[in-house]
Design a protein around this motif. Structure first.
Motif, PDB file in Angstrom:
ATOM      1  N   VAL A 228       3.638  -4.832   9.212  1.00  0.00           N
ATOM      2  CA  VAL A 228       4.460  -5.462   8.193  1.00  0.00           C
ATOM      3  C   VAL A 228       4.202  -4.774   6.855  1.00  0.00           C
ATOM      4  O   VAL A 228       3.148  -4.948   6.251  1.00  0.00           O
ATOM      5  CB  VAL A 228       4.144  -6.974   8.090  1.00  0.00           C
ATOM      6  CG1 VAL A 228       5.063  -7.628   7.084  1.00  0.00           C
ATOM      7  CG2 VAL A 228       4.296  -7.614   9.457  1.00  0.00           C
ATOM      8  N   ILE A 229       5.168  -3.942   6.432  1.00  0.00           N
ATOM      9  CA  ILE A 229       4.974  -3.164   5.201  1.00  0.00           C
ATOM     10  C   ILE A 229       4.940  -4.099   3.994  1.00  0.00           C
ATOM     11  O   ILE A 229       3.985  -4.099   3.226  1.00  0.00           O
ATOM     12  CB  ILE A 229       6.117  -2.158   5.012  1.00  0.00           C
ATOM     13  CG1 ILE A 229       6.239  -1.271   6.234  1.00  0.00           C
ATOM     14  CG2 ILE A 229       5.922  -1.361   3.722  1.00  0.00           C
ATOM     15  CD1 ILE A 229       5.414  -0.056   6.239  1.00  0.00           C
TER      16      ILE A 229
ATOM     17  N   SER B 110      -6.357 -15.807   8.910  1.00  0.00           N
ATOM     18  CA  SER B 110      -7.500 -14.887   8.809  1.00  0.00           C
ATOM     19  C   SER B 110      -8.006 -14.842   7.382  1.00  0.00           C
ATOM     20  O   SER B 110      -9.211 -14.774   7.139  1.00  0.00           O
ATOM     21  CB  SER B 110      -7.169 -13.458   9.236  1.00  0.00           C
ATOM     22  OG  SER B 110      -6.058 -13.386  10.019  1.00  0.00           O
ATOM     23  N   TYR B 111      -7.062 -14.842   6.437  1.00  0.00           N
ATOM     24  CA  TYR B 111      -7.453 -14.789   5.029  1.00  0.00           C
ATOM     25  C   TYR B 111      -8.313 -15.995   4.667  1.00  0.00           C
ATOM     26  O   TYR B 111      -9.411 -15.847   4.122  1.00  0.00           O
ATOM     27  CB  TYR B 111      -6.199 -14.748   4.150  1.00  0.00           C
ATOM     28  CG  TYR B 111      -6.479 -14.783   2.677  1.00  0.00           C
ATOM     29  CD1 TYR B 111      -6.828 -13.625   1.994  1.00  0.00           C
ATOM     30  CD2 TYR B 111      -6.396 -15.969   1.952  1.00  0.00           C
ATOM     31  CE1 TYR B 111      -7.090 -13.648   0.636  1.00  0.00           C
ATOM     32  CE2 TYR B 111      -6.661 -15.999   0.593  1.00  0.00           C
ATOM     33  CZ  TYR B 111      -7.009 -14.836  -0.057  1.00  0.00           C
ATOM     34  OH  TYR B 111      -7.268 -14.873  -1.397  1.00  0.00           O
TER      35      TYR B 111
ATOM     36  N   GLU C  54       4.178  -7.157   3.243  1.00  0.00           N
ATOM     37  CA  GLU C  54       3.560  -8.395   3.707  1.00  0.00           C
ATOM     38  C   GLU C  54       3.483  -9.390   2.553  1.00  0.00           C
ATOM     39  O   GLU C  54       3.313  -8.998   1.395  1.00  0.00           O
ATOM     40  CB  GLU C  54       2.174  -8.118   4.282  1.00  0.00           C
ATOM     41  CG  GLU C  54       1.245  -7.429   3.318  1.00  0.00           C
ATOM     42  CD  GLU C  54      -0.092  -7.066   3.928  1.00  0.00           C
ATOM     43  OE1 GLU C  54      -0.318  -7.346   5.095  1.00  0.00           O
ATOM     44  OE2 GLU C  54      -0.900  -6.494   3.194  1.00  0.00           O
ATOM     45  N   PRO C  55       3.592 -10.656   2.871  1.00  0.00           N
ATOM     46  CA  PRO C  55       3.460 -11.660   1.815  1.00  0.00           C
ATOM     47  C   PRO C  55       2.011 -11.726   1.351  1.00  0.00           C
ATOM     48  O   PRO C  55       1.110 -11.342   2.100  1.00  0.00           O
ATOM     49  CB  PRO C  55       3.887 -12.953   2.503  1.00  0.00           C
ATOM     50  CG  PRO C  55       3.621 -12.716   3.945  1.00  0.00           C
ATOM     51  CD  PRO C  55       3.813 -11.265   4.197  1.00  0.00           C
ATOM     52  N   PRO C  56       1.750 -12.185   0.121  1.00  0.00           N
ATOM     53  CA  PRO C  56       0.353 -12.352  -0.308  1.00  0.00           C
ATOM     54  C   PRO C  56      -0.405 -13.201   0.706  1.00  0.00           C
ATOM     55  O   PRO C  56       0.064 -14.268   1.108  1.00  0.00           O
ATOM     56  CB  PRO C  56       0.481 -13.075  -1.651  1.00  0.00           C
ATOM     57  CG  PRO C  56       1.835 -12.730  -2.144  1.00  0.00           C
ATOM     58  CD  PRO C  56       2.699 -12.581  -0.936  1.00  0.00           C
ATOM     59  N   ALA C  57      -1.593 -12.695   1.144  1.00  0.00           N
ATOM     60  CA  ALA C  57      -2.235 -13.241   2.340  1.00  0.00           C
ATOM     61  C   ALA C  57      -2.541 -14.731   2.271  1.00  0.00           C
ATOM     62  O   ALA C  57      -2.495 -15.416   3.283  1.00  0.00           O
ATOM     63  CB  ALA C  57      -3.508 -12.459   2.625  1.00  0.00           C
TER      64      ALA C  57
ATOM     65  N   ILE D 115       0.825  -1.213   0.000  1.00  0.00           N
ATOM     66  CA  ILE D 115       0.000   0.000   0.000  1.00  0.00           C
ATOM     67  C   ILE D 115       0.859   1.262   0.000  1.00  0.00           C
ATOM     68  O   ILE D 115       0.537   2.239  -0.658  1.00  0.00           O
ATOM     69  CB  ILE D 115      -0.955  -0.031   1.223  1.00  0.00           C
ATOM     70  CG1 ILE D 115      -1.986  -1.137   1.028  1.00  0.00           C
ATOM     71  CG2 ILE D 115      -1.650   1.300   1.390  1.00  0.00           C
ATOM     72  CD1 ILE D 115      -2.885  -1.339   2.212  1.00  0.00           C
TER      73      ILE D 115
ATOM     74  N   LEU E  63      -2.028 -13.769   9.463  1.00  0.00           N
ATOM     75  CA  LEU E  63      -2.594 -13.212   8.234  1.00  0.00           C
ATOM     76  C   LEU E  63      -3.142 -14.323   7.345  1.00  0.00           C
ATOM     77  O   LEU E  63      -4.246 -14.232   6.805  1.00  0.00           O
ATOM     78  CB  LEU E  63      -1.515 -12.429   7.477  1.00  0.00           C
ATOM     79  CG  LEU E  63      -1.962 -11.664   6.242  1.00  0.00           C
ATOM     80  CD1 LEU E  63      -2.747 -10.434   6.624  1.00  0.00           C
ATOM     81  CD2 LEU E  63      -0.788 -11.272   5.376  1.00  0.00           C
TER      82      LEU E  63
ATOM     83  N   PHE F 187       3.775 -15.359   8.363  1.00  0.00           N
ATOM     84  CA  PHE F 187       2.755 -14.516   8.995  1.00  0.00           C
ATOM     85  C   PHE F 187       1.475 -15.332   9.123  1.00  0.00           C
ATOM     86  O   PHE F 187       0.465 -15.032   8.501  1.00  0.00           O
ATOM     87  CB  PHE F 187       2.536 -13.282   8.106  1.00  0.00           C
ATOM     88  CG  PHE F 187       1.899 -12.111   8.799  1.00  0.00           C
ATOM     89  CD1 PHE F 187       1.281 -12.249  10.035  1.00  0.00           C
ATOM     90  CD2 PHE F 187       1.913 -10.859   8.218  1.00  0.00           C
ATOM     91  CE1 PHE F 187       0.700 -11.173  10.667  1.00  0.00           C
ATOM     92  CE2 PHE F 187       1.331  -9.774   8.836  1.00  0.00           C
ATOM     93  CZ  PHE F 187       0.730  -9.929  10.048  1.00  0.00           C
TER      94      PHE F 187
END
Lengths: 276, 226
Positions: B172-173, B193-194, B175-178, B119, B190, B187
């Motif tokens: 985590v700027i 949750s995904y 971040e790996p693809p969720a 982002i 993440l 992570f």
């Protein structure tokens, strides 16, 4: 011609909550989608409608705060609806929105009915899909509110929770929003407008009342309950005036059209976005 | 002669003024105090931001077992150069790109393409240098690097996010693809949750779309009464 007898179904506050939810939900969808779909041309043009990247989030935040207030107010209202002297009946009785074992039975009977194997289940005041509609919003709103407030104040939020939860908050906020939007714009719209018994529009939530024949057909158990309690006379309602009818038809179809517009474009552009 | 407040009435005035100040004026914390969180949180932040636990020096780390290290070095089968071949962990170097041939002529995204998808890059239009700094770019675990987690929040994050603390810098700027296996390894929170949300979305729609369509179809064949 005999005047159709109508029975009260939603009081004025219920209907105000519903209109409030329509307006805020559509605003949140539009402003939220305008940022979620920013990489696409459609997202950019939608974003321009709300004054660009910064202004659209400003609208999103303020309307979000408004929704939180609405949620709190609705919860307080909900607490006043409980009959504390007869708590069990009030919570798990026929007039309650809380799902019971009966609803699971209804679901099974209805699946059989779909294929012509059994009769229609004896639906009471709230059908199981109506209860699902209600609780889907009721748990979705706090989830969106909590993650939304965390993202509004990330620095303050990170004092109380570790910073990586903000990653999760972004994901949950987007995923829950997409879930809510797709459920409302596909399932809820179909139930309210397109299915033969509702077409062109189920007016109960706007008019506040339903014709007694429709009640007998759709909710036989509630009809029997009202009859047994002698409420068919006391719960009578006047039909909505023509002007009011015109207003809510235009409003309902505007909301429907806008929702479908957002849904269709969202589906078309879904390949260009990620959930985090 | 002016009518003065008698000495015997002074205590009444002092007490009432003190009560007025105590009850009606804003509390000290509104104007003068620093906004602080609980002692536990402050101590934890102090620990993370100084790198000291009591008197012991500690290695900066993530705050949670749910987030593992994100600066794993991908070692390619063929090294960039003979110097580069001897480097085991670039995140500890003062010049993290040491030994990479033709480094001066290359752009960040030629190698770090996945790091341009977050982002901060795509929405806020930040360039790599705005956070990672000028040459030589220190490895983020190098002790004097501004990106080192013990000072990252102050040296990097707080440039835009005023008041950023050590915990905030735990965001985590890159971040790996969720939904990816990389997220599962690095992570897990993440990742799970995904997939939880995906299952909820798919399950809800997979149940209710057929349910509504069948309702619509079935109602068309309903026998009219009377």
């Amino acid at each position: 011609m005999m005047q159709t007898v109508r029975i009260k179904r939603f009081n004025i506050l219920d209907r105000i909550f519903h209109v409030f939810l329509i307006l805020t939900f559509l605003t949140q969808t539009a402003t939220g989608f305008s940022r979620l779909f920013l990489p696409t041309a459609w997202g950019k043009s939608l974003n321009a409608v709300f004054g660009g990247y910064d202004t659209s989030i400003l609208i999103h935040k303020w309307v979000g705060i408004l929704m939180i207030c609405g949620f709190i107010f609705h919860t307080l209202y909900l607490l006043t609806r409980i009959d504390y002297n007869h708590l069990w009946v009030s919570l798990f009785g026929p007039d309650s929105l809380i799902p019971t074992v009966q609803d699971a039975k209804h679901l099974w009977q209805r699946i059989l009915w779909f294929f012509g194997i059994g009769p229609q289940p004896g639906i009471g005041r709230w059908a199981y899909w109506e209860k699902f509609d209600y609780w889907a919003v009721y748990w979705g709103l706090p989830l969106l509110a909590i993650t939304g407030v965390m993202l509004m104040y990330p620095v303050i939020a990170s004092r109380y929770v570790p910073g990586w939860t903000l990653n999760i908050a972004v994901l949950l906020h987007r995923a829950e929003a997409i879930l809510a939007v797709s459920y409302i714009f596909i399932v809820h719209f179909f139930v309210g407008h397109l299915r033969p018994s509702s077409f062109p529009m189920n007016e109960a939530m706007f008019a506040g009342s339903v014709p007694v024949e429709e009640l007998e057909e759709e909710k036989p158990v509630w009809f029997a309950q009202l009859k047994a309690e002698g409420k068919l006379e006391t719960e009578k309602a006047n039909p909505p005036s023509l002007l009011y009818k015109i207003v809510y038809f235009i409003f309902g179809y505007a909301a429907l059209g806008f929702g479908v517009y957002l849904l269709v474009n969202g589906v078309i552009n879904s390949q260009y976005i990620t959930l985090h | 002669m002016r009518n003065m407040i008698g000495i015997n009435r002074m205590p009444i005035w002092i007490i009432s003024l003190a009560l007025f100040a105590f009850f009606l004026l804003p509390a000290r914390s509104y104007g003068q105090g620093e906004e602080v969180t609980s002692y536990i949180n402050r101590y934890k932040q102090n620990e993370v931001s100084t790198g000291y636990y009591e008197e012991y020096e500690m290695r900066p780390g993530n705050e949670s077992p749910l987030v593992k290290t994100f600066h794993r070095v991908d070692r390619k089968p063929f090294a960039y150069s003979s110097t580069a071949a001897s480097i085991r962990n670039r995140s500890l170097l003062a010049d993290s790109h040491r030994g990479i041939k033709f480094y001066d002529n290359r752009r960040c995204e030629e190698c770090h393409i996945n790091e341009t998808q977050d982002i901060h890059t795509t929405r806020a239009n930040l360039t790599c240098r705005q956070c990672h700094g000028p040459e030589p770019i220190a490895g983020i675990d190098h002790y004097y690097s501004p990106m080192n987690p013990i000072r990252r929040h102050a040296y990097v994050c707080a440039k835009c996010h005023q008041g950023a603390g050590a915990s905030f810098a735990g965001y985590v700027i890159h971040e790996p693809p969720a939904g990816s296996s990389a997220a599962r390894a690095d992570f897990p929170a993440l990742y799970y949750s995904y997939w939880f949300m995906m299952a909820l979305l798919a399950g809800t729609l997979a149940f209710f779309i057929p349910h509504t369509i069948l309702t619509g179809v079935r109602e068309m064949f309903k026998r009219k009464k009377g």
